[in-house]
Design an enzyme around this catalytic site. Structure first.
Site, PDB file in Angstrom:
ATOM      1  N   PHE A  12       0.832  -1.212   0.000  1.00  0.00           N
ATOM      2  CA  PHE A  12       0.000   0.000   0.000  1.00  0.00           C
ATOM      3  C   PHE A  12       0.872   1.270   0.000  1.00  0.00           C
ATOM      4  O   PHE A  12       0.850   2.067  -0.943  1.00  0.00           O
ATOM      5  CB  PHE A  12      -0.927  -0.084   1.222  1.00  0.00           C
ATOM      6  N   TYR A 175       3.658  -7.401  17.268  1.00  0.00           N
ATOM      7  CA  TYR A 175       3.929  -6.492  16.135  1.00  0.00           C
ATOM      8  C   TYR A 175       4.628  -5.239  16.645  1.00  0.00           C
ATOM      9  O   TYR A 175       5.652  -4.812  16.105  1.00  0.00           O
ATOM     10  CB  TYR A 175       2.613  -6.142  15.431  1.00  0.00           C
ATOM     11  N   LYS A 179       8.485  -3.667  15.869  1.00  0.00           N
ATOM     12  CA  LYS A 179       8.749  -2.319  15.334  1.00  0.00           C
ATOM     13  C   LYS A 179       9.711  -1.559  16.246  1.00  0.00           C
ATOM     14  O   LYS A 179      10.594  -0.857  15.788  1.00  0.00           O
ATOM     15  CB  LYS A 179       7.437  -1.551  15.153  1.00  0.00           C
TER      16      LYS A 179
HETATM   17  N1  LIG Z   1      -0.622   1.028   6.901  1.00  0.00           N
HETATM   18  C1  LIG Z   1      -0.510   1.482   8.142  1.00  0.00           C
HETATM   19  O1  LIG Z   1      -1.456   2.012   8.728  1.00  0.00           O
HETATM   20  C2  LIG Z   1       0.806   1.361   8.873  1.00  0.00           C
HETATM   21  C3  LIG Z   1       0.893   1.928  10.166  1.00  0.00           C
HETATM   22  C4  LIG Z   1       2.093   1.818  10.854  1.00  0.00           C
HETATM   23  C5  LIG Z   1       3.181   1.203  10.261  1.00  0.00           C
HETATM   24  N2  LIG Z   1       3.052   0.657   9.009  1.00  0.00           N
HETATM   25  C6  LIG Z   1       4.239  -0.004   8.427  1.00  0.00           C
HETATM   26  O2  LIG Z   1       4.452   0.534   7.140  1.00  0.00           O
HETATM   27  C7  LIG Z   1       4.991  -0.472   6.286  1.00  0.00           C
HETATM   28  C8  LIG Z   1       4.142  -0.589   5.019  1.00  0.00           C
HETATM   29  O3  LIG Z   1       2.814  -0.918   5.404  1.00  0.00           O
HETATM   30  P1  LIG Z   1       1.641  -1.141   4.353  1.00  0.00           P
HETATM   31  O4  LIG Z   1       0.376  -0.747   4.998  1.00  0.00           O
HETATM   32  O5  LIG Z   1       2.010  -0.566   3.034  1.00  0.00           O
HETATM   33  O6  LIG Z   1       1.653  -2.738   4.279  1.00  0.00           O
HETATM   34  P2  LIG Z   1       1.626  -3.725   3.021  1.00  0.00           P
HETATM   35  O7  LIG Z   1       1.422  -5.090   3.589  1.00  0.00           O
HETATM   36  O8  LIG Z   1       0.660  -3.246   2.000  1.00  0.00           O
HETATM   37  O9  LIG Z   1       3.099  -3.585   2.467  1.00  0.00           O
HETATM   38  C9  LIG Z   1       4.189  -4.332   2.967  1.00  0.00           C
HETATM   39  C10 LIG Z   1       4.822  -5.062   1.805  1.00  0.00           C
HETATM   40  O10 LIG Z   1       5.922  -5.824   2.322  1.00  0.00           O
HETATM   41  C11 LIG Z   1       5.973  -7.031   1.602  1.00  0.00           C
HETATM   42  N3  LIG Z   1       6.667  -8.046   2.406  1.00  0.00           N
HETATM   43  C12 LIG Z   1       6.194  -8.685   3.502  1.00  0.00           C
HETATM   44  N4  LIG Z   1       7.106  -9.552   3.931  1.00  0.00           N
HETATM   45  C13 LIG Z   1       8.167  -9.450   3.103  1.00  0.00           C
HETATM   46  C14 LIG Z   1       9.425 -10.113   3.026  1.00  0.00           C
HETATM   47  N5  LIG Z   1       9.759 -11.072   3.900  1.00  0.00           N
HETATM   48  N6  LIG Z   1      10.289  -9.762   2.042  1.00  0.00           N
HETATM   49  C15 LIG Z   1       9.963  -8.807   1.139  1.00  0.00           C
HETATM   50  N7  LIG Z   1       8.774  -8.167   1.143  1.00  0.00           N
HETATM   51  C16 LIG Z   1       7.890  -8.488   2.125  1.00  0.00           C
HETATM   52  C17 LIG Z   1       4.527  -7.420   1.356  1.00  0.00           C
HETATM   53  O11 LIG Z   1       4.396  -8.308   0.260  1.00  0.00           O
HETATM   54  C18 LIG Z   1       3.885  -6.056   1.122  1.00  0.00           C
HETATM   55  O12 LIG Z   1       3.776  -5.772  -0.250  1.00  0.00           O
HETATM   56  C19 LIG Z   1       5.057  -1.733   7.121  1.00  0.00           C
HETATM   57  O13 LIG Z   1       6.360  -1.846   7.648  1.00  0.00           O
HETATM   58  C20 LIG Z   1       4.064  -1.492   8.230  1.00  0.00           C
HETATM   59  O14 LIG Z   1       4.384  -2.213   9.388  1.00  0.00           O
HETATM   60  C21 LIG Z   1       1.905   0.739   8.306  1.00  0.00           C
END
Ligand SMILES: NC(=O)c1ccc[n+]([C@@H]2O[C@H](COP(=O)([O-])OP(=O)(O)OC[C@H]3O[C@@H](n4cnc5c(N)ncnc54)[C@H](O)[C@@H]3O)[C@@H](O)[C@H]2O)c1
Length: 343
Positions: A12, A175, A179
């Site tokens: 995302f 989780y 982080k």
């Molecule tokens: N969306 C939110 O509200 C939010 C809030 C706080 C933190 N985050 C952090 O932001 C980051 C992105 O979040 P997002 O919402 O886009 O999530 P998302 O799941 O859409 O994106 C994460 C991507 O990482 C990839 N991935 C997972 N494991 C992997 C691996 N072992 N090797 C390579 N790629 C891998 C997944 O395929 C995915 O496309 C994450 O680290 C998440 O923890 C997101």
């Protein structure tokens, strides 16, 4: 033109960031395992261009479709690497293949509840995977990175708004613990090897392409279908929801800060600095979707925080971060995107 490695670049947040970097004339190496955290085809669509649609759609197997997608997207500005960050040899191959100016590390297994069910897997991907990335950066002399942390590190912090100076020693989900570990490893590699890092605590990000497992997206789908919406607790839990465009602006600002300064290690909140209750969120969705939600009331979930609320003063001062999208406007954009999707 700089070259950025964006891990989790098909997700995302990563897919929006990749577009923004390319639009500014940079080159993006998108590293993503297309993990099964949610349907890999959604992630393929996140990065797919119209020109690839037919050739990719003609292929059914995941591996073959991803190979075709990589071939089709390859350009001066973009390269897709279907790699797991835990695969050390594959990481090394990428770092050897061309000079990388900085890394934006977004790859992770997200989700509080899922982490309680699969703690060892979350540790392996989020902690060991991040450590492997740092080791590879060290080996190949990449000295700048931005890393996705999360508001969840604050646990049930009672002081609002949440400040980077508050203690984050009491994570209430695995989780959140992973982080916090990433932030700590970032500090260690800064101290020992001079790797400059910006640890960004994102506060619930939403908008077009939001992860399907997150509440706004999940609720929108259920309201649209006329199905019951699981409504945990009494609706008074509050979240600081941050629009995707503002988060991308914050990541870009942090990247620029790390690139333009020496000896940098900072932890920053990126939020909207406004709390919206679960009840208000549902009302806003109902308004934009033009349908009433059928609520199924359930007890509060373990690991869920009662509220999140970002103090964004430090991000404002350091990187000029300024969220511009109100919750109402952001939900309108999300609902428009949601309504217009073909699947
Ligand atoms: N969306 C939110 O509200 C939010 C809030 C706080 C933190 N985050 C952090 O932001 C980051 C992105 O979040 P997002 O919402 O886009 O999530 P998302 O799941 O859409 O994106 C994460 C991507 O990482 C990839 N991935 C997972 N494991 C992997 C691996 N072992 N090797 C390579 N790629 C891998 C997944 O395929 C995915 O496309 C994450 O680290 C998440 O923890 C997101």
């Amino acid at each position: 033109m700089s070259t950025y490695l964006v891990t989790g670049g098909a997700g995302f947040i990563g897919s929006h960031l990749g577009e923004s970097l390319m639009a500014s004339g940079h080159r993006v190496i998108c590293l993503d395992s297309f993990s099964d955290s949610y349907d890999y085809r959604v992630k393929m669509r996140n990065v797919q261009q119209d020109s690839c649609r037919d050739s990719v759609a003609a292929i059914t197997g995941k591996k073959e479709a991803l190979a075709e997608l990589s071939r089709c997207l390859e350009s001066e500005r973009y390269r897709l690497e279907t790699v797991d960050i835990r695969d050390r040899a594959a990481l090394e191959r990428i770092f050897q293949s061309e000079p990388i100016d900085a890394v934006v590390h977004l790859a992770a297994l997200p989700g509080v509840r899922a982490s309680i069910e699969q703690p060892l897997l979350f540790d392996d991907v989020n902690v060991r995977g991040t450590l492997l990335l740092l080791e590879t950066m060290k080996k190949y002399g990449v000295r700048k990175w931005v890393c996705a942390s999360s508001s969840s590190v604050y646990g049930n912090n009672k002081r609002i708004p949440f400040s980077e100076n508050d203690s984050v020693d009491s994570p209430i989900s695995l989780y959140a613990a992973t982080k916090k570990s990433c932030e700590l490893m970032g500090y260690t590699y800064h101290h020992l090897y001079g790797i400059d890092g910006m640890m960004l605590r994102f506060f619930t990000v939403y908008g077009e392409r939001q992860r399907p497992d997150l509440a706004i997206h999940k609720f929108a789908k259920l309201i649209d279908q006329g199905s019951e919406v699981p409504f945990y607790g009494d609706g008074s839990t509050k979240r600081d929801y941050t629009y995707i465009g503002d988060i991308v602006g914050g990541i870009r600002g942090a990247l620029e800060y790390a690139e333009n300064n020496e000896s940098v290690y900072e932890v920053l909140n990126l939020g909207n600095s406004r709390m919206v209750s679960l009840g208000e969120m549902v009302e806003c969705l109902e308004k934009e979707l033009g349908k009433k939600a059928i609520l199924r009331k359930l007890p509060a979930q373990p690991g869920d925080m009662t509220m999140t609320f970002a103090d964004i003063g430090k991000a404002r001062r350091l990187i000029g971060y300024e969220p511009r999208t109100s919750f109402e406007d952001g939900i309108r954009n999300f609902a428009r995107w949601h309504g217009g999707r073909t699947s």
